[in-house]
Design a protein around this motif. Structure first.
Motif, PDB file in Angstrom:
ATOM      1  N   GLY A  10       0.834  -1.192   0.000  1.00  0.00           N
ATOM      2  CA  GLY A  10       0.000   0.000   0.000  1.00  0.00           C
ATOM      3  C   GLY A  10       0.866   1.238   0.000  1.00  0.00           C
ATOM      4  N   TYR A  11       0.435   2.255   0.731  1.00  0.00           N
ATOM      5  CA  TYR A  11       1.161   3.526   0.789  1.00  0.00           C
ATOM      6  C   TYR A  11       1.282   3.985   2.236  1.00  0.00           C
ATOM      7  CZ  TYR A  11       0.277   3.751  -4.229  1.00  0.00           C
ATOM      8  OH  TYR A  11       0.228   3.465  -5.581  1.00  0.00           O
ATOM      9  N   ILE A  12       2.304   4.744   2.511  1.00  0.00           N
ATOM     10  CA  ILE A  12       2.422   5.424   3.800  1.00  0.00           C
ATOM     11  C   ILE A  12       2.372   6.917   3.502  1.00  0.00           C
ATOM     12  CG2 ILE A  12       4.964   5.465   3.795  1.00  0.00           C
ATOM     13  CD1 ILE A  12       4.799   5.029   6.836  1.00  0.00           C
ATOM     14  N   LYS A  13       1.607   7.645   4.310  1.00  0.00           N
ATOM     15  CA  LYS A  13       1.393   9.066   4.036  1.00  0.00           C
ATOM     16  C   LYS A  13       1.622   9.886   5.290  1.00  0.00           C
ATOM     17  CE  LYS A  13      -1.972  12.276   2.044  1.00  0.00           C
ATOM     18  NZ  LYS A  13      -3.333  12.429   1.465  1.00  0.00           N
ATOM     19  N   PHE A  14       2.476  10.901   5.201  1.00  0.00           N
ATOM     20  CA  PHE A  14       2.673  11.858   6.291  1.00  0.00           C
ATOM     21  C   PHE A  14       2.602  13.254   5.699  1.00  0.00           C
ATOM     22  CE2 PHE A  14       6.684  10.622   4.535  1.00  0.00           C
ATOM     23  CZ  PHE A  14       7.523  11.713   4.570  1.00  0.00           C
ATOM     24  N   ASP A  91      -8.348   2.050   1.687  1.00  0.00           N
ATOM     25  CA  ASP A  91      -7.661   2.763   0.613  1.00  0.00           C
ATOM     26  C   ASP A  91      -6.190   2.366   0.571  1.00  0.00           C
ATOM     27  OD1 ASP A  91      -6.702   3.927   2.887  1.00  0.00           O
ATOM     28  OD2 ASP A  91      -7.328   5.974   2.408  1.00  0.00           O
ATOM     29  N   ARG A  92      -5.851   1.322   1.364  1.00  0.00           N
ATOM     30  CA  ARG A  92      -4.494   0.758   1.398  1.00  0.00           C
ATOM     31  C   ARG A  92      -3.443   1.844   1.683  1.00  0.00           C
ATOM     32  NH1 ARG A  92      -4.981  -4.308  -0.002  1.00  0.00           N
ATOM     33  NH2 ARG A  92      -2.724  -4.635  -0.034  1.00  0.00           N
ATOM     34  N   THR A  93      -3.764   2.695   2.656  1.00  0.00           N
ATOM     35  CA  THR A  93      -2.841   3.775   3.011  1.00  0.00           C
ATOM     36  C   THR A  93      -2.631   3.820   4.513  1.00  0.00           C
ATOM     37  OG1 THR A  93      -3.549   5.094   1.109  1.00  0.00           O
ATOM     38  CG2 THR A  93      -2.396   6.244   2.885  1.00  0.00           C
ATOM     39  N   LEU A  94      -1.383   3.779   4.929  1.00  0.00           N
ATOM     40  CA  LEU A  94      -1.025   3.984   6.336  1.00  0.00           C
ATOM     41  C   LEU A  94      -0.939   5.488   6.569  1.00  0.00           C
ATOM     42  CD1 LEU A  94       1.757   1.283   6.809  1.00  0.00           C
ATOM     43  CD2 LEU A  94      -0.217   1.547   8.313  1.00  0.00           C
ATOM     44  N   LYS A  95      -1.981   6.036   7.139  1.00  0.00           N
ATOM     45  CA  LYS A  95      -2.028   7.485   7.367  1.00  0.00           C
ATOM     46  C   LYS A  95      -1.456   7.802   8.751  1.00  0.00           C
ATOM     47  CE  LYS A  95      -6.128   8.043   4.484  1.00  0.00           C
ATOM     48  NZ  LYS A  95      -7.580   8.404   4.454  1.00  0.00           N
ATOM     49  N   ILE A  96      -0.339   8.492   8.783  1.00  0.00           N
ATOM     50  CA  ILE A  96       0.286   8.855  10.053  1.00  0.00           C
ATOM     51  C   ILE A  96      -0.520   9.979  10.698  1.00  0.00           C
ATOM     52  CG2 ILE A  96       2.342   9.831  11.144  1.00  0.00           C
ATOM     53  CD1 ILE A  96       4.025   8.377   9.091  1.00  0.00           C
ATOM     54  N   GLU A  97      -1.029   9.697  11.890  1.00  0.00           N
ATOM     55  CA  GLU A  97      -1.871  10.659  12.597  1.00  0.00           C
ATOM     56  C   GLU A  97      -1.090  11.498  13.594  1.00  0.00           C
ATOM     57  OE1 GLU A  97      -5.130   8.577  14.302  1.00  0.00           O
ATOM     58  OE2 GLU A  97      -5.935   7.938  12.364  1.00  0.00           O
ATOM     59  N   ALA A  98       0.022  10.935  14.111  1.00  0.00           N
ATOM     60  CA  ALA A  98       0.803  11.696  15.095  1.00  0.00           C
ATOM     61  C   ALA A  98       2.188  11.073  15.226  1.00  0.00           C
ATOM     62  CB  ALA A  98       0.103  11.712  16.450  1.00  0.00           C
ATOM     63  N   PHE A  99       3.146  11.908  15.644  1.00  0.00           N
ATOM     64  CA  PHE A  99       4.483  11.432  16.008  1.00  0.00           C
ATOM     65  C   PHE A  99       4.604  11.584  17.520  1.00  0.00           C
ATOM     66  CE2 PHE A  99       5.003  12.775  11.595  1.00  0.00           C
ATOM     67  CZ  PHE A  99       5.643  11.664  11.048  1.00  0.00           C
ATOM     68  N   ILE A 100       5.036  10.525  18.185  1.00  0.00           N
ATOM     69  CA  ILE A 100       5.098  10.544  19.649  1.00  0.00           C
ATOM     70  C   ILE A 100       6.499  10.157  20.110  1.00  0.00           C
ATOM     71  CG2 ILE A 100       2.646   9.971  19.864  1.00  0.00           C
ATOM     72  CD1 ILE A 100       3.498   7.112  20.534  1.00  0.00           C
ATOM     73  N   ALA A 142      -0.179   5.296  13.107  1.00  0.00           N
ATOM     74  CA  ALA A 142      -0.946   5.318  11.862  1.00  0.00           C
ATOM     75  C   ALA A 142      -2.087   4.321  11.954  1.00  0.00           C
ATOM     76  CB  ALA A 142      -0.047   4.993  10.676  1.00  0.00           C
ATOM     77  N   GLN A 143      -3.067   4.468  11.067  1.00  0.00           N
ATOM     78  CA  GLN A 143      -4.177   3.526  10.999  1.00  0.00           C
ATOM     79  C   GLN A 143      -4.452   3.141   9.556  1.00  0.00           C
ATOM     80  OE1 GLN A 143      -7.609   5.175  13.194  1.00  0.00           O
ATOM     81  NE2 GLN A 143      -7.290   3.522  14.677  1.00  0.00           N
ATOM     82  N   THR A 144      -4.874   1.900   9.379  1.00  0.00           N
ATOM     83  CA  THR A 144      -5.311   1.419   8.066  1.00  0.00           C
ATOM     84  C   THR A 144      -6.016   0.094   8.258  1.00  0.00           C
ATOM     85  OG1 THR A 144      -4.625   1.094   5.758  1.00  0.00           O
ATOM     86  CG2 THR A 144      -3.259   0.081   7.462  1.00  0.00           C
ATOM     87  N   VAL A 145      -6.617  -0.403   7.190  1.00  0.00           N
ATOM     88  CA  VAL A 145      -7.246  -1.725   7.236  1.00  0.00           C
ATOM     89  C   VAL A 145      -6.197  -2.759   6.851  1.00  0.00           C
ATOM     90  CG1 VAL A 145      -9.023  -3.228   6.266  1.00  0.00           C
ATOM     91  CG2 VAL A 145      -9.514  -0.810   6.688  1.00  0.00           C
ATOM     92  N   LEU A 146      -5.906  -3.652   7.789  1.00  0.00           N
ATOM     93  CA  LEU A 146      -4.955  -4.742   7.546  1.00  0.00           C
ATOM     94  C   LEU A 146      -5.651  -6.061   7.827  1.00  0.00           C
ATOM     95  CD1 LEU A 146      -1.663  -3.489   9.273  1.00  0.00           C
ATOM     96  CD2 LEU A 146      -2.110  -3.622   6.821  1.00  0.00           C
ATOM     97  N   PHE A 147      -5.614  -6.945   6.844  1.00  0.00           N
ATOM     98  CA  PHE A 147      -6.151  -8.290   7.039  1.00  0.00           C
ATOM     99  C   PHE A 147      -7.606  -8.238   7.523  1.00  0.00           C
ATOM    100  CE2 PHE A 147      -1.622  -8.174   8.575  1.00  0.00           C
ATOM    101  CZ  PHE A 147      -1.063  -8.430   7.327  1.00  0.00           C
ATOM    102  N   VAL A 153      -1.270   1.108  14.052  1.00  0.00           N
ATOM    103  CA  VAL A 153       0.091   0.632  13.813  1.00  0.00           C
ATOM    104  C   VAL A 153       1.091   1.630  14.375  1.00  0.00           C
ATOM    105  CG1 VAL A 153       1.752  -0.093  12.052  1.00  0.00           C
ATOM    106  CG2 VAL A 153      -0.691  -0.543  11.719  1.00  0.00           C
ATOM    107  N   LEU A 154       2.084   1.114  15.079  1.00  0.00           N
ATOM    108  CA  LEU A 154       3.177   1.943  15.586  1.00  0.00           C
ATOM    109  C   LEU A 154       4.383   1.738  14.673  1.00  0.00           C
ATOM    110  CD1 LEU A 154       4.209   3.741  18.002  1.00  0.00           C
ATOM    111  CD2 LEU A 154       5.201   1.639  18.896  1.00  0.00           C
ATOM    112  N   ILE A 155       4.901   2.819  14.127  1.00  0.00           N
ATOM    113  CA  ILE A 155       6.009   2.741  13.167  1.00  0.00           C
ATOM    114  C   ILE A 155       7.247   3.376  13.774  1.00  0.00           C
ATOM    115  CG2 ILE A 155       6.778   3.395  10.852  1.00  0.00           C
ATOM    116  CD1 ILE A 155       3.762   3.584  10.112  1.00  0.00           C
TER     117      ILE A 155
END
Length: 298
Positions: A10-14, A91-100, A142-147, A153-155
Motif C-alpha cells: 500500500g502507501y504510507i502518508k505523512f 484505501d491501502r494507506t497507512l495514514k500517520i496521525e501523530a508522532f510521539i 498510523a491507521q489502516t485496514v490490515l487483514f 500501527v506503531l512505526i
C-alpha cells in the motif's frame, strides 16, 4: 535466494507526502516443530470434522454458517457475504496521525511486528521519513485496514528501514489492577535496597537474542532423532525446588558478602575425638561402684 513475499502492499502518508510500501513478516512460528495427530492403531493421520452438537451428524462445509450467541443456545445467524460487507473499506494507506516520543510507548499494547520497506518507487520519501524520525527520536502512529480489520500501527526506525507493530485496542488489554491487587504497600530501603542495587549493577549486560535457546524445541528435536535412530534418551533428574529463604541473608549471599554455614567434614583425626574419654570414664565409673555384699554363714 528468493525475495520474501510481502504480506501487504500500500502507501504510507505523512502530511502531503506519500510513497509505496510493503509489509513483511518480522516474527514467525513456522519454523517450530509441529506434530500431526495420528490413529494409534493404524498410524494414519486423522482429519478434523465438524459435528452437530445435538444430532451428532457431520456438517459439510457448505452447510456451515457464522453465528453470534446472544443468549444460552440462542444465536444470530450471519451469512458470509454479510460478514464481508462489515469489513471497513480500505484505501491501502497507512495514514500517520501523530508522532510521539518513543518513551511514551506502552509495550503492553504491542501485537505483531512487520518490517516496513519501500516498494519499488518513492524510496527518497521513505528515507526522508526514516531519517527524520531517527533524528527527532520519535515513533509514528498510523491507521489502516490490515487483514480485514482496522488496525492501529506503531512505526519506528529500524536499521535500514522501518518496523511497523500492530497494536492491541484498549479493550483487548486487561487492566493490571487485578494482577497486582495483593501487592503489599511496603517501602524497601537501607541495606536491602543497597544490596539489590549492587547485585543489579554486577549483572548488567546487553540483549543478544542469539544467546537464548529454545530448550523445548531442542529437546523435542533430540527426542525425534533418538526415535529415528532406535535409541532412548537418558532420564532427566527432577529439578530441586527452591525453598523460601531469609531475604536479607539471600541478598548478602548473592552479593558475595556472606558465606553459607557448612558442617565440618569428619576426618581420621577427629573421628575418634571425644570417644576415648567416655569409655575411660565409663570404666572408671564401673570401678567406683560398691562391691556386692557377701553373706556369712552362721
Amino acid at each position: 535466494m528468493a525475495s520474501p513475499r510481502a504480506n501487504w502492499k500500500g502507501y504510507i502518508k505523512f502530511g502531503e507526502v506519500s510513497c509505496p510500501v510493503a509489509l513483511y513478516t518480522a516474527a514467525s512460528s513456522s519454523e517450530r516443530i509441529a506434530f500431526n495427530t495420528l490413529n494409534r492403531a493404524t498410524g494414519n493421520r486423522v482429519k478434523r470434522e465438524f459435528i452437530d452438537s445435538e444430532t451428532g451428524d457431520p456438517v459439510e462445509r457448505e452447510d456451515q454458517v457464522k453465528g453470534y450467541e446472544v443468549e444460552n443456545g440462542q444465536y444470530v445467524v450471519l451469512e458470509a457475504d454479510e460478514v464481508a460487507a462489515a469489513v471497513p473499506e480500505s484505501d491501502r494507506t497507512l495514514k500517520i496521525e501523530a508522532f510521539i516520543p518513543c518513551g511514551q510507548i506502552d509495550t503492553t499494547y504491542f501485537d505483531k511486528p512487520y518490517y516496513l520497506a519501500p516498494d519499488k518507487m518513492g524510496k527518497d520519501a521513505f528515507l526522508l521519513l526514516r531519517d527524520g524520525m531517527k533524528k527527532e527520536g520519535v515513533a509514528a502512529i498510523a491507521q489502516t485496514v490490515l487483514f480485514r480489520r482496522m488496525r492501529t500501527v506503531l512505526i519506528r526506525p529500524h536499521r535500514k528501514g522501518l518496523i511497523a507493530s500492530t497494536l492491541n485496542f484498549d479493550y483487548e488489554v486487561r487492566s493490571s489492577e487485578k494482577a497486582f491487587e495483593d501487592m503489599p504497600d511496603l517501602k524497601i530501603e537501607g541495606e536491602m535496597l543497597e544490596l539489590a542495587e549492587h547485585i543489579i549493577s554486577t549483572k548488567k549486560g546487553s540483549f543478544d537474542a542469539s544467546t537464548f535457546d529454545d530448550r523445548y524445541e531442542a529437546a523435542v528435536a533430540e527426542l525425534v532423532k533418538a526415535r529415528i535412530e532406535g535409541r532412548s534418551l537418558p532420564k532427566k533428574k527432577a529439578p530441586i525446588a527452591s525453598k523460601p529463604s531469609d531475604l536479607l541473608q539471600a541478598l548478602r549471599e548473592s552479593a558475595g558478602l556472606a558465606v553459607k554455614e557448612t558442617k565440618p567434614k569428619r576426618t581420621a583425626s577427629n573421628v575418634n575425638q571425644g570417644t576415648g574419654r567416655p569409655k575411660a570414664a565409663k570404666s572408671a565409673a564401673k570401678s567406683k561402684q560398691p562391691a556386692a555384699p557377701t553373706r556369712r554363714a552362721g
